[in-house]
Design a protein around this motif. Structure first.
Motif, PDB file in Angstrom:
ATOM      1  N   LYS A 174      47.736  38.874  47.633  1.00  0.00           N
ATOM      2  CA  LYS A 174      47.006  39.429  46.488  1.00  0.00           C
ATOM      3  C   LYS A 174      47.553  38.883  45.174  1.00  0.00           C
ATOM      4  O   LYS A 174      46.794  38.629  44.236  1.00  0.00           O
ATOM      5  N   LEU A 214      45.365  37.437  36.315  1.00  0.00           N
ATOM      6  CA  LEU A 214      45.478  38.697  35.567  1.00  0.00           C
ATOM      7  C   LEU A 214      46.854  38.794  34.912  1.00  0.00           C
ATOM      8  O   LEU A 214      47.851  39.070  35.565  1.00  0.00           O
ATOM      9  N   ALA A 222      40.810  42.949  46.584  1.00  0.00           N
ATOM     10  CA  ALA A 222      41.180  42.466  45.259  1.00  0.00           C
ATOM     11  C   ALA A 222      40.178  42.911  44.192  1.00  0.00           C
ATOM     12  O   ALA A 222      40.563  43.165  43.044  1.00  0.00           O
ATOM     13  N   ALA A 223      38.909  43.043  44.581  1.00  0.00           N
ATOM     14  CA  ALA A 223      37.889  43.434  43.598  1.00  0.00           C
ATOM     15  C   ALA A 223      38.198  44.814  43.010  1.00  0.00           C
ATOM     16  O   ALA A 223      37.951  45.064  41.814  1.00  0.00           O
ATOM     17  N   TYR A 244      42.356  47.001  36.840  1.00  0.00           N
ATOM     18  CA  TYR A 244      42.957  46.192  35.776  1.00  0.00           C
ATOM     19  C   TYR A 244      42.063  46.191  34.532  1.00  0.00           C
ATOM     20  O   TYR A 244      42.542  46.353  33.402  1.00  0.00           O
ATOM     21  N   ALA A 245      40.775  46.044  34.764  1.00  0.00           N
ATOM     22  CA  ALA A 245      39.824  46.040  33.641  1.00  0.00           C
ATOM     23  C   ALA A 245      39.858  47.373  32.902  1.00  0.00           C
ATOM     24  O   ALA A 245      39.585  47.434  31.697  1.00  0.00           O
ATOM     25  N   LEU A 287      45.195  37.059  42.507  1.00  0.00           N
ATOM     26  CA  LEU A 287      44.981  37.709  41.216  1.00  0.00           C
ATOM     27  C   LEU A 287      45.883  37.134  40.125  1.00  0.00           C
ATOM     28  O   LEU A 287      46.143  37.772  39.111  1.00  0.00           O
ATOM     29  N   ARG A 312      40.906  44.411  40.494  1.00  0.00           N
ATOM     30  CA  ARG A 312      40.327  43.879  39.241  1.00  0.00           C
ATOM     31  C   ARG A 312      39.666  44.984  38.423  1.00  0.00           C
ATOM     32  O   ARG A 312      39.773  45.018  37.194  1.00  0.00           O
TER      33      ARG A 312
END
Ligand SMILES: *Cc1c(COP(=O)(O)O)cnc(C)c1O
Length: 224
Positions: A64, A71, A39-40, A46-47, A68, A43
């Motif tokens: 997941k 988000l 998941a990191a 996504y960022a 998440l 992220r």
């Protein structure tokens, strides 16, 4: 290289491939395939602005999606082999199911969609290489599936997906060309606007053949 850098490289590659065939890069959705990645990493992508993510396993997608949840506007795509008993996990959770290939899949999706009051977008996965190990239907079956979907509420076929064998560029090009021909023979872009084709090693070729959705894992997240 970090995820953001790799993602930027893939965006550059998509833009270059689109321009080379006179297309607008905005017609092409990049699905970042995050299967078996933590998941990191999602992220991080996504960022960096990525919103569409692809998963192959229904349970992993569900887990997941829960992890998440915070988000906003993240969209999940299910790209793994579809089974009817996975409809419960996927319908309403995935924005698009790329791998429907049987009438009973459509029926299972429609039933679940009706019971939770959603309309589920799906693609039909085609097996164009004739390999028995690859999932999907033969082109000759497509008309029957499209007809079946017309009578089902809660499921909408929006296009076609294919996954050619990994190792032969000529076969890959033939599969991509054939997917487009099939689309044109079954109502064209009006009826089937989406063509999901192209992965890390062949997305530029897929874009040249009209792909609207490339599914890229390794080039963004590294090898699995
Ligand atoms: C794993 C997978 C991808 C991504 O493949 P990469 O080579 O890692 O880009 C795309 N589509 C499907 C259906 C997959 O299973």
């Amino acid at each position: 290289m970090d995820v953001a850098t790799r993602l930027a490289d893939v965006h550059d590659g998509i833009a270059a491939a689109a321009r080379a065939s006179g297309r607008d890069p905005r017609e092409i959705t990049l699905v970042a395939v995050s299967k078996r990645k933590p998941a990191a990493m999602i992220r991080a992508a996504y960022a960096a602005g990525q919103r569409d993510f692809g998963e192959n396993y229904a349970q992993e997608l569900r887990d997941k999606a829960r992890e998440l949840e915070d988000l906003d506007a993240l969209r999940w795509h299910f790209i793994g082999p579809f089974q009817s008993n996975k409809a419960r996990l996927l319908v309403g959770r995935a924005t698009l199911l790329h791998s429907v290939s049987e009438q009973r899949h459509l029926e299972a999706v429609a039933a679940r969609a009706q019971s939770i009051g959603v309309e589920q977008r799906v693609l039909v996965q085609l097996n164009l290489s004739g390999e028995s190990t690859k999932h999907g239907v033969a082109g000759a079956t497509l008309a029957a599936l499209l007809r079946a979907s017309e009578t089902l509420e809660g499921v909408r076929i929006e296009g076609l997906m294919t996954m050619p064998p990994a190792d032969d560029d000529d076969v890959t090009a033939r599969c991509f060309a054939e997917l487009r021909v099939l689309r044109d023979a079954h109502g064209g872009v009006q009826r089937l606007p989406q063509l999901s084709m192209g992965m890390s090693h062949d997305y530029a070729l897929a874009i040249a053949h009209g792909s609207t959705c490339v599914r890229v894992g390794t080039a963004i997240f590294g090898s699995r």
